[in-house]
Scaffold this motif. Structure first.
Motif, PDB file in Angstrom:
ATOM      1  N   ASP A 110       0.823  -1.219   0.000  1.00 35.95           N
ATOM      2  CA  ASP A 110       0.000   0.000   0.000  1.00 35.95           C
ATOM      3  C   ASP A 110       0.854   1.266   0.000  1.00 35.95           C
ATOM      4  O   ASP A 110       0.539   2.241  -0.672  1.00 35.95           O
ATOM      5  CB  ASP A 110      -0.887   0.033   1.256  1.00 35.95           C
ATOM      6  CG  ASP A 110      -2.085  -0.879   1.116  1.00 35.95           C
ATOM      7  OD1 ASP A 110      -2.131  -1.634   0.124  1.00 35.95           O
ATOM      8  OD2 ASP A 110      -2.965  -0.847   1.989  1.00 35.95           O
ATOM      9  N   MET A 111       1.901   1.245   0.799  1.00 35.35           N
ATOM     10  CA  MET A 111       2.670   2.477   1.015  1.00 35.35           C
ATOM     11  C   MET A 111       3.680   2.735  -0.102  1.00 35.35           C
ATOM     12  O   MET A 111       3.874   3.863  -0.542  1.00 35.35           O
ATOM     13  CB  MET A 111       3.438   2.403   2.339  1.00 35.35           C
ATOM     14  CG  MET A 111       2.564   2.240   3.557  1.00 35.35           C
ATOM     15  SD  MET A 111       1.721   3.734   4.028  1.00 35.35           S
ATOM     16  CE  MET A 111       3.070   4.703   4.642  1.00 35.35           C
ATOM     17  N   GLU A 113       3.475   3.484  -5.011  1.00 36.23           N
ATOM     18  CA  GLU A 113       2.685   4.702  -5.085  1.00 36.23           C
ATOM     19  C   GLU A 113       2.112   4.954  -6.477  1.00 36.23           C
ATOM     20  O   GLU A 113       2.721   4.605  -7.491  1.00 36.23           O
ATOM     21  CB  GLU A 113       3.567   5.903  -4.697  1.00 36.23           C
ATOM     22  CG  GLU A 113       3.644   6.131  -3.212  1.00 36.23           C
ATOM     23  CD  GLU A 113       4.476   7.365  -2.891  1.00 36.23           C
ATOM     24  OE1 GLU A 113       5.218   7.845  -3.769  1.00 36.23           O
ATOM     25  OE2 GLU A 113       4.380   7.835  -1.742  1.00 36.23           O
ATOM     26  N   PHE A 114       0.979   5.599  -6.461  1.00 38.50           N
ATOM     27  CA  PHE A 114       0.362   6.071  -7.699  1.00 38.50           C
ATOM     28  C   PHE A 114       1.333   7.024  -8.403  1.00 38.50           C
ATOM     29  O   PHE A 114       2.003   7.829  -7.770  1.00 38.50           O
ATOM     30  CB  PHE A 114      -0.940   6.795  -7.330  1.00 38.50           C
ATOM     31  CG  PHE A 114      -1.612   7.445  -8.505  1.00 38.50           C
ATOM     32  CD1 PHE A 114      -2.251   6.684  -9.483  1.00 38.50           C
ATOM     33  CD2 PHE A 114      -1.609   8.833  -8.635  1.00 38.50           C
ATOM     34  CE1 PHE A 114      -2.872   7.295 -10.555  1.00 38.50           C
ATOM     35  CE2 PHE A 114      -2.234   9.450  -9.709  1.00 38.50           C
ATOM     36  CZ  PHE A 114      -2.871   8.671 -10.672  1.00 38.50           C
ATOM     37  N   ASN A 115       1.415   6.881  -9.691  1.00 38.08           N
ATOM     38  CA  ASN A 115       2.320   7.697 -10.521  1.00 38.08           C
ATOM     39  C   ASN A 115       3.813   7.483 -10.221  1.00 38.08           C
ATOM     40  O   ASN A 115       4.650   8.266 -10.628  1.00 38.08           O
ATOM     41  CB  ASN A 115       1.997   9.194 -10.397  1.00 38.08           C
ATOM     42  CG  ASN A 115       0.956   9.579 -11.454  1.00 38.08           C
ATOM     43  OD1 ASN A 115       0.632   8.756 -12.325  1.00 38.08           O
ATOM     44  ND2 ASN A 115       0.452  10.801 -11.391  1.00 38.08           N
ATOM     45  N   TYR A 128       2.637   2.686 -10.501  1.00 34.26           N
ATOM     46  CA  TYR A 128       1.551   2.457 -11.465  1.00 34.26           C
ATOM     47  C   TYR A 128       0.922   3.810 -11.779  1.00 34.26           C
ATOM     48  O   TYR A 128       1.364   4.839 -11.268  1.00 34.26           O
ATOM     49  CB  TYR A 128       0.524   1.466 -10.903  1.00 34.26           C
ATOM     50  CG  TYR A 128      -0.348   2.049  -9.819  1.00 34.26           C
ATOM     51  CD1 TYR A 128      -1.676   2.431 -10.097  1.00 34.26           C
ATOM     52  CD2 TYR A 128       0.139   2.256  -8.535  1.00 34.26           C
ATOM     53  CE1 TYR A 128      -2.470   2.987  -9.112  1.00 34.26           C
ATOM     54  CE2 TYR A 128      -0.647   2.813  -7.539  1.00 34.26           C
ATOM     55  CZ  TYR A 128      -1.949   3.176  -7.839  1.00 34.26           C
ATOM     56  OH  TYR A 128      -2.746   3.731  -6.871  1.00 34.26           O
ATOM     57  N   PRO A 174      -0.636   6.703 -14.770  1.00 33.94           N
ATOM     58  CA  PRO A 174      -0.183   7.225 -16.079  1.00 33.94           C
ATOM     59  C   PRO A 174       1.320   7.484 -16.133  1.00 33.94           C
ATOM     60  O   PRO A 174       1.931   7.291 -17.184  1.00 33.94           O
ATOM     61  CB  PRO A 174      -0.965   8.516 -16.233  1.00 33.94           C
ATOM     62  CG  PRO A 174      -1.822   8.678 -15.044  1.00 33.94           C
ATOM     63  CD  PRO A 174      -1.756   7.465 -14.207  1.00 33.94           C
ATOM     64  N   GLU A 175       1.914   7.907 -15.029  1.00 34.72           N
ATOM     65  CA  GLU A 175       3.360   8.203 -15.092  1.00 34.72           C
ATOM     66  C   GLU A 175       4.187   7.212 -14.290  1.00 34.72           C
ATOM     67  O   GLU A 175       5.396   7.389 -14.122  1.00 34.72           O
ATOM     68  CB  GLU A 175       3.633   9.615 -14.546  1.00 34.72           C
ATOM     69  CG  GLU A 175       3.021  10.701 -15.413  1.00 34.72           C
ATOM     70  CD  GLU A 175       2.938  12.023 -14.662  1.00 34.72           C
ATOM     71  OE1 GLU A 175       3.850  12.302 -13.850  1.00 34.72           O
ATOM     72  OE2 GLU A 175       1.948  12.745 -14.868  1.00 34.72           O
TER      73      GLU A 175
END
Lengths: 198, 629
Positions: free
Chosen positions: A81-82, A85-87, A90, A92-93
């Motif tokens: 989870d930690m 991270e988004f972007n 995983y 778009p960036e």
């Protein structure tokens, strides 16, 4: 030679015969970083920056853990989870983990027979590991079948020694960039002929 | 003459600064430094201060006066009542025993019984100033020895009132006053017949008690209402000086009056205010008093009859020591505590100056007898710290570190020895937790009663001063893996850190500190494992505050972990950034500046803002801000 990061999570490692045998055998191998999550983050407060850095430095990520309630121990889920991270991992960036290799190394108390549609647990180990597989895929990693030590309650020291040797050989295979095709064919990496103890 | 007063002040201050610094550097008590400074600047060595020694002694008595006032403040009648057994018991045995033995001694020396009686009274008293100062400096106030000393000294301070009331009854003639050192004071008592003198003394004591209740407290309340802080300081001084004046007026010891005044005010709401106001003055004046004692050692008297004086001095010290030892024994003190008690209180106290001069003024003592006893008193005071050092360095180590029974330990503890220094609240929690995991720490502590108890509990305990290399060695530091400093005395931790780094660099140090500043000092000595005792606790409280205000506990919990990490980082950064000088004047200012800096950094850093984990809104926004493909 590929660099291997073993993310090991076991809340009661000092009591685990099977994991002790496995870890003891591979912890000092060259090119292997053993990262003991429960030792490093006893308060579950994960240092995300440091973890990302560690991931950047390795090519093969191994989630090594006992299978609890058909999943991983809580700190490893916390790690997922930690850290992913988004972007970054995983999104778009997010491509930091692109083309790395990923697999689970697990130990289970129940025997292989229990993990099938007719068994007590109704599903196979591979089915239970689906969330991990998909997590790896979403992060652009190649996911390999698991290496599993099962029925640990009934294994004696020699059996554990065998498994430890297999694990050690598997590490070498992974480092030597064995073709992934060959690996993907197996249900369990334990079944690879190359791991058979001579 | 102002020039000469200024010059004298400079001499005193410079002497004090130089000698006390040197004494402290050599690890001796400050009392030795002051005494030595007094001897040096006194009439017999450098001669900076000559015959004014007496005046100085008189002025410096304010140090003793203030000390007794403050001791009085500490004693609430309630506590006094609780301690009555040890005060009257120990004090009574000590004073009674010493008086009896010294009376016999001086009678045998061929003195008249009245003279012998007065001198034995003087000899029975110990120096509250020296003993308390030393006990406080060594941080032994809370040990059994500290409490016992306090009881005995307190009893003496009280019994002096009766002694002063009793001495006039011994007077041969109607005292011819004003040969006393306080020459030009009107002394009411001298014009009264003897019985009335005693009555007057009792009356003045009652007067102080009544005035305290019905005059001083109402006055302080009025002063406090004005809100002008320096008025309160003025009041504190006015009380002390006023009582002193009244006491001198009736011919009593000002110190006693002050003590009584203190007791009277100990229940009032101004207790702490008065304490904090007078404390700094007290220490400086006490220092001045010790210097005056040093300066008043009359080397001519000594030179005239060195053997007699030396003999009597040693006889008195031995005699007092024996009585103290027996007293300790009756009250079941441990051997080392008994020794500490014996050596700390074996001197003749400052009240002897008062008693002797008083008796001289009443023609009970002759000039020679008084001079001799004054010299002996001053010398015995000067010897105390030296005797204390002998006890500490040579005697206690021999009896303190009894090899304790080795207990079988499990393999972890056996292969990895832990030494724990200090077993107070902090250390004992550590010790208990370690022990519940089968890890037996070797404990070092300087309270022998605690040590004894711990030994009964089966701990391996060494008694003594943990900054001594030999003690650390007998506790097995050579084979230790870790040494934990759980004491809150930074000096002890610093010394241990230096010793261990120099001699046993393989031993890991883990140190408790009170605050940031102590942590800086220890970091700069090259220590890594510093534990500030208040950090986690204060954040736990803050966490609960935020929780009560509606923040989610888990989020705040994580922020606390972040905060601690960040604070630890900044601690290390600042420690190396500059050498912190613990200069008291700048301390408060620096502290505020630093707090401001932290708060600013916290704000800029936005501890809370950057936390996007599990934040669906953040992800939604990020996705929405992507350009349409």
């Amino acid at each position: 030679m590929k660099k291997i990061l073993i993310l090991f999570s076991h809340p009661k490692f000092e009591k685990s015969r099977a994991n002790s045998a496995l870890i003891e055998r591979i912890k000092d191998k060259e090119g292997v970083t053993l990262h003991d999550l429960y030792e490093r983050y006893p308060d579950f407060h994960i240092d995300v920056t440091a973890e990302k850095e560690l991931l950047n430095q390795h090519d093969v990520i191994i989630w090594h853990h006992p299978l609890y309630w058909y999943s991983c121990p809580p700190l490893m889920k916390q790690w997922i989870d930690m850290v992913l991270e988004f972007n970054w991992a995983y999104g778009p960036e997010g491509n930091a983990l692109q083309d790395k290799t990923c697999l689970n190394v697990i130990t289970t108390g129940g025997s292989k027979e229990m993990y099938c549609s007719e068994g007590v647990n109704s599903f196979s180990v591979n089915q239970f590991l689906r969330p991990f597989e998909q997590t790896a895929k979403l992060c652009g990693m190649k996911y390999l079948p698991p290496f599993a030590v099962m029925g640990t309650h009934r294994l004696n020291d020699e059996d554990l020694e065998d498994y430890a040797n297999q694990y050690s050989k598997l590490i070498v295979l992974l480092q030597d960039e064995i073709s992934l095709k060959e690996l993907k064919l197996a249900t369990f990496l334990n079944d690879l002929p190359k791991l058979k103890t001579s | 003459m102002t020039g000469s007063i200024l010059f004298e002040a400079i001499v005193f201050l410079a002497g004090a600064i130089i000698c006390v610094s040197i004494a402290k550097q050599l690890g001796l008590s400050s009392v030795i430094g002051y005494l030595l400074a007094g001897v040096l600047i006194g009439p017999y060595v450098l001669g900076f201060i000559g015959n004014e020694g007496d005046d100085i002694l008189h002025f410096a008595e304010f140090g003793v006066v203030m000390m007794l006032f403050l001791i009085g403040l500490e004693i609430e009648p309630k506590n006094f009542w609780n301690m009555r057994k040890s005060i009257v018991g120990m004090g009574g045995i000590q004073v009674g025993g010493t008086m009896l033995l010294s009376f016999i001694l001086f009678t045998l020396l061929g003195l008249e019984w009245k003279v012998a009686l007065v001198i034995s009274m003087a000899v029975a008293l110990s120096s509250t100033a020296i003993a308390m100062q030393t006990i406080k400096e060594k941080g032994l106030m809370n040990t059994t020895f500290g409490a016992s000393s306090f009881s005995i000294l307190l009893f003496q301070d009280i019994i002096v009132i009766f002694m002063l009331g009793f001495i006039p009854l011994l007077s041969n003639t109607d005292g011819n006053a004003s040969t006393v050192d306080k020459g030009d004071h009107t002394n009411l008592l001298n014009n009264l017949p003897m019985g009335l003198q005693t009555l007057a003394i009792i009356l003045s004591v009652v007067l102080i008690i009544v005035a305290g209740k019905y005059l001083i407290v109402p006055m302080l309340r009025k002063v406090a209402k004005t809100g002008v802080r320096e008025l309160l300081i003025a009041s504190a001084f006015l009380i002390v000086f006023g009582i002193s004046f009244l006491m001198e007026f009736v011919g009593l010891s000002p110190a006693l009056g002050a003590f009584l005044g203190g007791v009277v005010l100990s229940n009032s709401e101004f207790k702490h205010e008065l304490e904090s106001t007078l404390e700094p003055f007290k220490n400086l004046l006490l220092g001045l008093f010790f210097m005056a004692v040093g300066a008043s050692i009359n080397f001519i008297v000594i030179a005239n009859s060195p053997l007699t004086i030396g003999g009597i001095l040693i006889a008195i010290i031995v005699l007092k020591a024996v009585v103290l030892f027996i007293t300790g024994h009756i009250f079941k003190l441990k051997l080392d505590q008994k020794l500490l008690l014996t050596f700390s209180l074996a001197q003749i106290g400052e009240f002897a100056f008062v008693l002797l001069s008083f008796a001289f003024g009443l023609n009970i003592l002759s000039q020679e007898e008084m001079d001799m006893m004054l010299v002996i008193t001053a010398l015995s005071m000067s010897l105390t710290p030296i005797v204390g050092i002998i006890n500490e360095r040579f005697i206690l180590p021999k009896i303190g570190t009894k090899e304790s029974v080795k207990r079988p330990m499990d393999h972890i503890a056996k292969s990895q020895k832990i030494i724990l220094v200090g077993f107070g609240h902090f250390g004992s929690t550590i010790g208990r937790f370690l022990r519940s995991h089968g890890v037996e720490a070797t404990i070092l502590d300087h309270d022998s009663n605690r040590v004894d108890f711990l030994r009964k509990m089966g701990f391996e305990v060494y008694y003594g001063d943990a900054t001594r290399l030999d003690l650390l060695e007998s506790a097995g530091i050579a084979d230790a893996k870790i040494i934990i400093c759980a004491t809150n005395k930074i000096e002890v931790s610093k010394t241990i850190s230096k010793i261990v780094k120099e001699k046993y660099p393989h031993v890991e140090l883990m140190i408790r500190t009170k605050n940031r500043y102590d942590a800086y000092e220890l970091l700069n000595l090259g220590n890594e494992n510093i534990y500030r005792e208040s950090l986690e606790t204060s954040l736990t409280l803050a966490k609960d505050v935020l929780s009560k205000m509606g923040f989610r506990k888990y989020t705040i919990n994580r922020q606390v972990r972040n905060f601690i990490k960040y604070d630890e980082d900044s601690l290390r950064r600042l420690a190396s950034e500059r050498k912190y000088d613990d200069n008291y004047i700048f301390k408060a200012k620096k502290e505020l500046e630093q707090q401001e800096k932290f708060l600013n950094e916290d704000f800029k850093r936005g501890i809370v803002e950057y936390d996007n984990h599990w934040d669906s809104e953040y992800i939604r926004n990020a996705l929405n801000s992507m350009p349409e493909e």
